[in-house]
Design an enzyme around this catalytic site. Structure first.
Site, short mmCIF file in Angstrom:
data_model
loop_
_atom_site.label_atom_id
_atom_site.label_comp_id
_atom_site.label_asym_id
_atom_site.label_seq_id
_atom_site.Cartn_x
_atom_site.Cartn_y
_atom_site.Cartn_z
N ASP A 95 -1.15 -14.26 19.88
CA ASP A 95 -1.75 -12.94 19.68
C ASP A 95 -2.46 -12.52 20.97
O ASP A 95 -3.47 -13.10 21.35
CB ASP A 95 -2.74 -13.00 18.51
CG ASP A 95 -3.28 -11.62 18.17
OD1 ASP A 95 -3.82 -10.94 19.06
OD2 ASP A 95 -3.13 -11.20 17.01
N ARG A 141 -1.17 -2.56 13.75
CA ARG A 141 0.03 -2.97 13.02
C ARG A 141 -0.41 -3.66 11.73
O ARG A 141 -1.22 -4.58 11.76
CB ARG A 141 0.81 -3.94 13.92
CG ARG A 141 2.06 -4.49 13.32
CD ARG A 141 2.83 -5.30 14.32
NE ARG A 141 2.38 -6.68 14.43
CZ ARG A 141 3.16 -7.70 14.75
NH1 ARG A 141 4.42 -7.49 15.03
NH2 ARG A 141 2.69 -8.92 14.83
N THR A 201 3.44 -5.31 6.42
CA THR A 201 4.65 -4.47 6.54
C THR A 201 5.16 -4.39 7.97
O THR A 201 6.28 -3.94 8.21
CB THR A 201 4.33 -3.04 6.08
OG1 THR A 201 3.31 -2.51 6.97
CG2 THR A 201 3.81 -3.00 4.67
N ASP A 233 -6.21 -11.54 20.69
CA ASP A 233 -7.08 -12.69 20.48
C ASP A 233 -7.21 -13.53 21.75
O ASP A 233 -8.28 -14.04 22.08
CB ASP A 233 -6.54 -13.59 19.36
CG ASP A 233 -6.74 -12.96 17.99
OD1 ASP A 233 -7.40 -11.90 17.90
OD2 ASP A 233 -6.23 -13.51 17.01
N1 URA Z 1 1.48 -8.99 18.94
C1 URA Z 1 1.00 -10.08 19.61
O1 URA Z 1 -0.16 -10.09 20.04
N2 URA Z 1 1.82 -11.14 19.77
C2 URA Z 1 3.09 -11.17 19.30
O2 URA Z 1 3.79 -12.16 19.50
C3 URA Z 1 3.56 -10.02 18.62
C4 URA Z 1 2.74 -8.95 18.45
#
Ligand code: URA
Length: 219
Positions: A209, A103, A107, A212
């Site tokens: 995330d 992603r 954008t 992560d």
């Molecule tokens: N991707 C993630 O890892 N966390 C989010 O909150 C949204 C997209």
């Protein structure tokens, strides 16, 4: 598209620990794995089986086995990899394909950088793994790619979803058909439907995330 939020105290408990910013990566990985197995139990409710005769120590009877072609499990790299073991624990004979999607954080648009899937997915039941259904762009693109190869039904399994992402998927997948011309059967199974997306496209309250938190930050 049907959305199923798995309502179970163990799911809610594991998700609470995942959300906690103090949970370290090893614990996060273990709990995500356990949570996926619980979600997989619900997600595979419609998995295709066929009858088979067996002999018990007492008599003969009829049971079931997974139908062929076997289901295909598709983790979306990178974070979906953290869900693979939890899924295949329940479906050990499933085949596994891979989709690398990323992603753009500016954008929020998804693009595909790697595809490792059979060309022909005619009639294959697919289970797509991506922990965070945020904008819905990645999962909608993944479902479309699988449908283009003839797959169906397609079940997406995520830990968390945002309402905006569910709405976008419904909109983007509206009218999409399977190989036989009938509407593609798409299902989303999640542990929770959160409040909203923030300006950075993160799910709120969310868990941060997912990649992560599973694997650490890669600079
Ligand atoms: N991707 C993630 O890892 N966390 C989010 O909150 C949204 C997209």
């Amino acid at each position: 598209m049907r959305t199923h939020v798995v309502d179970h105290p163990l799911v809610a408990h594991k998700l609470t620990v995942l959300r906690d910013e103090g949970t370290d990566s090893p614990t996060f990985r273990r709990l995500a794995d356990e949570l996926v197995t619980l979600l997989a139990y619900e997600a595979t409710r419609d998995v295709r089986v066929e009858p088979m005769d067996i002999r018990t120590p007492v008599t003969t009877t009829t049971g079931v086995r997974l139908s062929s072609p076997k289901p295909l499990v598709v983790p979306i790299l990178r974070a979906g990899l953290g869900m693979l073991d939890g899924m295949t624990r329940l479906l050990p004979t499933a085949e596994v394909g891979f989709l690398g999607m990323v992603r753009d954080e500016g954008t929020l648009l998804a693009s595909t950088y790697a595809t490792r899937l059979p060309d022909d997915l005619a009639g294959r039941q697919c289970y797509v793994l991506d922990p965070m259904l945020a904008t819905g762009g990645t999962l909608a693109a993944a479902v479309r790619l699988l449908a283009d190869r003839g797959a169906g039904p397609v079940t997406c399994i995520a830990l968390l979803a945002a309402p905006e992402g569910i709405t976008r998927m419904q909109h983007e997948l509206d009218g999409i058909t399977g190989r036989d011309g009938s509407p593609l059967d798409v299902r989303v199974v999640v542990a929770a439907l959160d409040e909203r997306l923030n300006e950075q496209g993160y799910i709120v309250p969310g868990l941060g995330d997912a990649g992560d938190r599973l694997y650490g930050t890669v600079s």
